[in-house]
Design an enzyme around this catalytic site. Structure first.
Site, PDB file in Angstrom:
ATOM      1  N   CYS A  25       0.856  -1.196   0.000  1.00 55.49           N
ATOM      2  CA  CYS A  25       0.000   0.000   0.000  1.00 55.49           C
ATOM      3  C   CYS A  25       0.884   1.236   0.000  1.00 55.49           C
ATOM      4  O   CYS A  25       0.612   2.232  -0.672  1.00 55.49           O
ATOM      5  CB  CYS A  25      -0.913   0.033   1.224  1.00 55.49           C
ATOM      6  N   CYS A  48       2.326   3.212  -3.177  1.00 57.60           N
ATOM      7  CA  CYS A  48       1.555   4.242  -3.866  1.00 57.60           C
ATOM      8  C   CYS A  48       1.039   5.327  -2.933  1.00 57.60           C
ATOM      9  O   CYS A  48       0.941   6.486  -3.312  1.00 57.60           O
ATOM     10  CB  CYS A  48       0.380   3.622  -4.602  1.00 57.60           C
ATOM     11  N   HIS A  49       0.632   4.924  -1.729  1.00 53.97           N
ATOM     12  CA  HIS A  49      -0.015   5.896  -0.836  1.00 53.97           C
ATOM     13  C   HIS A  49       0.931   6.476   0.212  1.00 53.97           C
ATOM     14  O   HIS A  49       0.507   7.293   1.026  1.00 53.97           O
ATOM     15  CB  HIS A  49      -1.206   5.235  -0.122  1.00 53.97           C
ATOM     16  N   CYS A  80      -7.603  -2.191  -5.086  1.00 54.55           N
ATOM     17  CA  CYS A  80      -6.167  -1.907  -5.094  1.00 54.55           C
ATOM     18  C   CYS A  80      -5.358  -3.196  -4.999  1.00 54.55           C
ATOM     19  O   CYS A  80      -4.346  -3.350  -5.676  1.00 54.55           O
ATOM     20  CB  CYS A  80      -5.796  -0.956  -3.951  1.00 54.55           C
ATOM     21  N   CYS A 123     -34.761  -2.272  10.744  1.00 50.01           N
ATOM     22  CA  CYS A 123     -33.730  -1.497  11.435  1.00 50.01           C
ATOM     23  C   CYS A 123     -34.403  -0.350  12.199  1.00 50.01           C
ATOM     24  O   CYS A 123     -34.057  -0.044  13.338  1.00 50.01           O
ATOM     25  CB  CYS A 123     -32.725  -0.905  10.448  1.00 50.01           C
ATOM     26  N   CYS A 137     -36.013  -0.863  15.734  1.00 48.84           N
ATOM     27  CA  CYS A 137     -35.117  -0.863  16.893  1.00 48.84           C
ATOM     28  C   CYS A 137     -34.322   0.436  17.013  1.00 48.84           C
ATOM     29  O   CYS A 137     -34.205   0.986  18.103  1.00 48.84           O
ATOM     30  CB  CYS A 137     -34.172  -2.063  16.823  1.00 48.84           C
ATOM     31  N   HIS A 138     -33.770   0.925  15.912  1.00 49.59           N
ATOM     32  CA  HIS A 138     -32.792   2.012  16.008  1.00 49.59           C
ATOM     33  C   HIS A 138     -33.348   3.411  15.767  1.00 49.59           C
ATOM     34  O   HIS A 138     -32.662   4.400  15.993  1.00 49.59           O
ATOM     35  CB  HIS A 138     -31.623   1.747  15.064  1.00 49.59           C
ATOM     36  N   CYS A 153     -27.603  -8.237  13.030  1.00 51.62           N
ATOM     37  CA  CYS A 153     -28.900  -7.620  13.339  1.00 51.62           C
ATOM     38  C   CYS A 153     -30.015  -8.208  12.488  1.00 51.62           C
ATOM     39  O   CYS A 153     -31.120  -8.432  12.980  1.00 51.62           O
ATOM     40  CB  CYS A 153     -28.822  -6.097  13.179  1.00 51.62           C
TER      41      CYS A 153
END
Lengths: 158, 270
Positions: free
Chosen positions: B86, B89-90, B123, B186, B189-190, B231
């Site tokens: 990695c 390049c980075h 990548c 979802c 509950c959330h 979940c």
């Protein structure tokens, strides 16, 4: 001898009566969300009902607080507290609520415990896998519904 | 009687999160306009017990940090037919500061919405000639933790318009679909019940600004899609596959509900 024979016959009768009378999930008759007649013809066992409140596919206290079950840990708060619920609702109404609460309370978050069709992405219990072809078992059996209703009928203030 | 959960800890608490006495986290923000049914969004950190919260306040206490260190080594280790790492390049991972905050993101060249995991595997395959990592595997989740860690404190700012919009709509649809034998979405509950106890669990808004998350429960790093899978499974439903288009759409949608909260990953939850 005669008495013994009669007793045996009576047991046999109830036994056959029981299997014959179990109302299937798709045949339950709801009137304004309530279900007037027993799903099994056999009186519910409140003691077993109390066990179901805490365990397995019942697990009602995941969402409801019940003072009489204070010895068990972790009561949820999503649904109303169930103390005195038998003062607020009749047995028929409680049977309807436990069997399929979405008929009494439209859009309710409460699961339908005696229902076997109309699901989206039905799984095989908690495996995350698709439900196999074939018969779907309701979350609770007919007798378990009766047991829970019998337990709820004990929740009175007076 | 001692264990009955009362309203005492129902709401998010008022604690403030500062990591390493340095990174000030936004754990509460005005809900973005597209999150119609909430007025305020909260990080999951605000719903955790003090002891769990404390673990995230110092990198020496945060059990996720060993996974970040493991990824830092992988970062500069060459792999694949092209002999690249990695770092080839980075350079320093700090060069990816800000990336976590805007993913999932539309990739014009590929013509698709990409999660961080998808980009990393792209990548690996195309820039390194290396094998893809398993979507929710250890190498992958560790790397997302490293990349997230350099964006900590920055506000999540996921774009939902333009070419990403249709996928966002798909994710929204999933968020509100009641699945499985328990017929729960979802949102049940959330959104409708956050702040309340469901059995022993104190429900948060299910935000993903803290991912990946070290969970005390399974003592490992957990990726977004692994959490979604758990979940969905808990509704007694057939889950979606990690990395599937459905979960990418759901991630885009859920991430956007947290726009304005700080990137916290790797966070600590129970």
């Amino acid at each position: 001898m005669k008495i013994a024979f009669l007793a045996a016959a009576a047991i046999a009768l109830t036994a056959t009566g029981v299997t014959a009378e179990i109302v299937k999930p798709q045949d339950v008759a709801y009137v304004d969300g309530a279900v007037a007649t027993s799903l099994t013809g056999t009186p519910g066992n409140a003691e077993n009902g109390a066990v179901i409140m805490n365990k397995g596919a019942g697990n009602c206290i995941a969402c409801h607080e019940v003072t009489a079950l204070n010895h068990l840990p972790f009561h949820g708060e999503i649904g109303p507290m169930l103390d005195g619920v038998a003062d607020r609702w009749s047995e028929a109404e409680l049977r309807g609520i436990v069997a399929n609460a979405k008929i009494m309370f439209e859009g309710s978050m409460m699961p339908s415990f005696y229902k076997t069709s109309g699901f989206t992405r039905l799984g095989d219990a908690y495996t995350g896998k698709a439900h196999p072809e074939g018969e779907v078992k309701p979350l609770l059996t007919a007798q378990e519904i009766e047991d829970v209703v019998a337990y709820l009928m004990t929740l009175k203030y007076d | 009687a001692a264990c009955v959960a009362a309203g005492a800890n129902a709401e998010p608490d008022t604690d403030q999160l500062v990591v390493n006495e340095e990174i000030e986290m936004i754990t509460e923000a005005a809900a973005p306009a597209h999150t119609e049914n909430l007025s305020t969004v909260y990080s999951g950190w605000r719903f955790r017990a003090d002891e769990t919260q404390a673990l995230q306040m110092d990198d020496f206490e945060n059990p996720a940090m060993i996974f970040v260190e493991a990824a830092a080594e992988v970062w500069s280790t060459a792999d694949g037919t092209k002999g690249n790492s990695c770092a080839s390049c980075h350079e320093d991972v700090e060069s990816l500061r800000g990336v976590r905050a805007v993913y999932p993101k539309w990739n014009e060249a590929a013509g698709e919405v990409r999660t961080l995991e998808m980009q990393i595997n792209d990548c690996r395959e195309n820039q390194m000639g290396a094998d893809k990592w398993k979507y929710t595997g250890g190498d992958m989740t560790n790397m997302t933790a490293l990349i997230s860690s350099v964006s900590r404190g920055m506000p999540v700012n996921v774009a939902i318009d333009g070419p990403a919009q249709s996928m966002w709509e798909q994710g929204k649809e999933l968020y509100y679909t009641r699945t499985g034998q328990l017929e729960l979405s979802c949102a049940n509950c959330h959104e409708d019940s956050y702040g309340m106890m469901i059995r022993a669990d104190h429900l948060s808004q299910g935000q993903i600004n803290g991912f990946p998350t070290y969970r005390l429960k399974n003592t490992k790093l957990n990726s977004v899609h692994a959490r979604f899978k758990g979940c969905v499974r808990d509704t007694r439903a057939e889950t979606f596959k990690p990395g599937s288009a459905d979960f990418v759409a759901l991630e885009l949608y859920v991430a956007s509900r947290g726009n304005g909260l700080s990137v916290e990953g790797p966070s600590v939850r129970n």
